[in-house]
Design an enzyme around this catalytic site. Structure first.
Site, PDB file in Angstrom:
ATOM      1  N   LYS A 127       0.831  -1.202   0.000  1.00 45.10           N
ATOM      2  CA  LYS A 127       0.000   0.000   0.000  1.00 45.10           C
ATOM      3  C   LYS A 127       0.874   1.265   0.000  1.00 45.10           C
ATOM      4  O   LYS A 127       1.969   1.282   0.569  1.00 45.10           O
ATOM      5  CB  LYS A 127      -0.900  -0.031   1.243  1.00 45.10           C
ATOM      6  CG  LYS A 127      -1.920   1.085   1.357  1.00 45.10           C
ATOM      7  CD  LYS A 127      -2.739   0.883   2.625  1.00 45.10           C
ATOM      8  CE  LYS A 127      -3.776   1.978   2.867  1.00 45.10           C
ATOM      9  NZ  LYS A 127      -4.548   1.728   4.101  1.00 45.10           N
TER      10      LYS A 127
ATOM     11  N   SER B  92      -9.267   2.138   3.622  1.00 49.27           N
ATOM     12  CA  SER B  92      -8.401   2.905   2.748  1.00 49.27           C
ATOM     13  C   SER B  92      -7.454   2.065   1.893  1.00 49.27           C
ATOM     14  O   SER B  92      -6.820   2.585   0.978  1.00 49.27           O
ATOM     15  CB  SER B  92      -7.576   3.895   3.585  1.00 49.27           C
ATOM     16  OG  SER B  92      -6.723   3.237   4.501  1.00 49.27           O
TER      17      SER B  92
ATOM     18  N   SER C 112      -9.314  -0.491   7.679  1.00 48.39           N
ATOM     19  CA  SER C 112      -8.837  -0.281   6.316  1.00 48.39           C
ATOM     20  C   SER C 112      -8.287  -1.512   5.627  1.00 48.39           C
ATOM     21  O   SER C 112      -8.054  -1.483   4.421  1.00 48.39           O
ATOM     22  CB  SER C 112      -7.775   0.824   6.294  1.00 48.39           C
ATOM     23  OG  SER C 112      -8.369   2.071   6.532  1.00 48.39           O
TER      24      SER C 112
END
Length: 465
Positions: free
Chosen positions: A81, A156, A180
């Protein structure tokens, strides 16, 4: 470059590479090609690292040919990420204010994935600074769900989930400060582990360090368990990391779930799941009974929704860290993120510490709750899908950027391990996830139950990817 790699498990790929039946270079070339090919449709990547990945794959194949001792993920492509540091690669936090930021060192989880032999192919998208539960940001635009590109993959860790669901890689590193990892895993029908707080080191330090986790996102819980064993464990750069032996989550995947005491709560006492989501999780609870677990319905887990406690910790912390940007580059930030951060930083010290003590009370409540049960079963989310471009479901107009996710943020406050796996499909054909939460430091039973449940479910992938 064969499509056979697209939905192959990491464990199978690693075995076949070790036996020289396939090469890491072939698998990596296919992953890179698919990453590029799906950018227009799902936009999962903030940065594709083609040359670096191919070099690493060639090195992996050379090690295989030499007969070197191979790591458990040897030659298998993975992603990280955007919020996770990769030396020499952009670390933009999904923000135009950080568009030129480059990490100067690898995060511990990246070091450990590489040491396990995995091959990093790129970095995946996030909502800006990880502040929203959906998959868009001002720098990279909208990330879309492979099951339906009109829907968000959630956030996220948006790109991580979307890329795994689309068959780009089998492994992804995500982060979880309020859900997330679990939110996008749920919305894209994959598996994710939020381990015990501190079980997996998080460095450089998060802007919300008391609730932040990093962890695996994979197509099934067995790959997540394998990945966990490669990245978990103490690291002196993160003073919150747990020292001591790791639970054997690979072994947990084959453990019998009979006798587990599971509390099943549709609402935790305050949530409002959609009827089709509740029906899927009701069926999952019955499946656990058929597997030999003892399932007891529990309506009220929490006396009240702890969202204000979570918001005080997460958003006030990030707002304080980003105060210079709010003051000088406000117009470059996501307006929805600006609005919620500005509200959060208005908390006075007395109010903030009142919330801190409420958090301690919440932890004690959960400690006592888990004296009676081994696991808590709930929906992962109250809805099965959310249109792109929206921050909150239309059916939840009273909720904000994260409070609509109801089920995930409480367990960032308590730090307990939690997983999500696909439980079925809603009326609109979108995946529904179930969440399993364990007592403190007990990832073993969480994964034990999740793996047993997954064995009862038929495999299914998004069409067209």
């Amino acid at each position: 470059m064969s499509a056979e790699f697209d939905f192959m498990s990491a464990r199978e790929m690693a075995r076949r590479i070790a036996r020289r039946e396939i090469s890491s270079l072939e698998a990596t070339q296919r992953a890179l090609a698919k990453a590029e090919a799906t950018q227009a449709s799902i936009n999962a990547f903030s940065c594709i690292m083609g040359e670096e990945a191919l070099d690493a794959a060639r090195a992996a194949d050379a090690a295989t040919m030499r007969g070197d001792k191979l790591g458990p993920l040897h030659g298998v492509p993975y992603t990280a990420k955007d919020l996770i540091a990769v030396k020499g690669a952009p670390m933009t936090f999904g923000s135009r204010t950080m568009a030129n930021n480059v990490a100067t060192a690898d995060a511990p989880v990246v070091e450990r994935m590489n040491a396990a032999g995995a091959v990093l192919i790129g970095k995946t998208t996030t909502s800006e600074f990880g502040c929203k539960a959906v998959g868009d940001n001002p720098l990279n635009g909208i990330t879309r769900n492979p099951w339906n590109t009109g829907k968000t993959p959630g956030g996220s860790s948006a790109g991580a989930a979307a890329s795994v669901a689309a068959g780009v890689t089998s492994l992804a590193l995500g982060t979880d400060g309020g859900g997330s990892i679990r939110i996008p895993c749920c919305l894209t029908g994959i598996a994710g582990i939020k381990a015990q707080f501190g079980r997996i080191p998080l460095w450089p330090h998060s802007a919300a360090p008391s609730v932040a986790h990093v962890g695996p996102m994979t197509r099934d819980i067995r790959d997540a368990a394998l990945m966990f064993m490669s990245i978990a464990g103490f690291d002196e750069r993160d003073p919150a990391t747990v020292a001591g032996p790791l639970p054997d989550l690979v072994a947990a995947c084959d453990a019998d779930p009979r006798g587990l005491r599971i509390a099943y709560s549709r609402t935790l006492g305050y949530a409002r799941p959609d009827a089709d989501v509740a029906a899927v999780i009701d069926a999952a609870a019955k499946t656990f009974e058929a597997l030999g677990a003892i399932v007891e319905p529990v309506e009220t887990v929490f006396a009240a929704d702890p969202v204000d406690v979570w918001s005080a910790e997460f958003y006030a912390s990030i707002g304080t860290r980003l105060a210079p940007l709010l003051a000088t580059q406000r117009d470059l930030l996501d307006p929805a993120v600006v609005s919620i951060l500005e509200q959060a930083v208005k908390l006075d010290l007395r109010t903030y510490y009142t919330k801190v003590f409420e958090r301690y009370a919440l932890r004690e409540r959960m400690r006592l709750f888990f004296e009676r049960y081994d696991l808590l079963l709930s929906p992962t989310l109250a809805v099965a899908s959310l249109d792109v471009g929206k921050n909150v479901p239309d059916s939840r107009p009273d909720r904000d950027l994260v409070s609509w996710v109801y089920y995930t943020y409480p367990f960032n406050l308590t730090g307990q391990p939690a997983v999500t796996v696909r439980a079925g499909f809603a009326d609109d054909g979108m995946p529904v996830g179930l969440q399993l939460v364990g007592r403190s430091h007990d990832e073993y039973n969480v994964v034990r139950a999740a793996a047993a449940f997954e064995k009862t479910q038929a495999a299914r992938q998004p069409a067209g990817f």
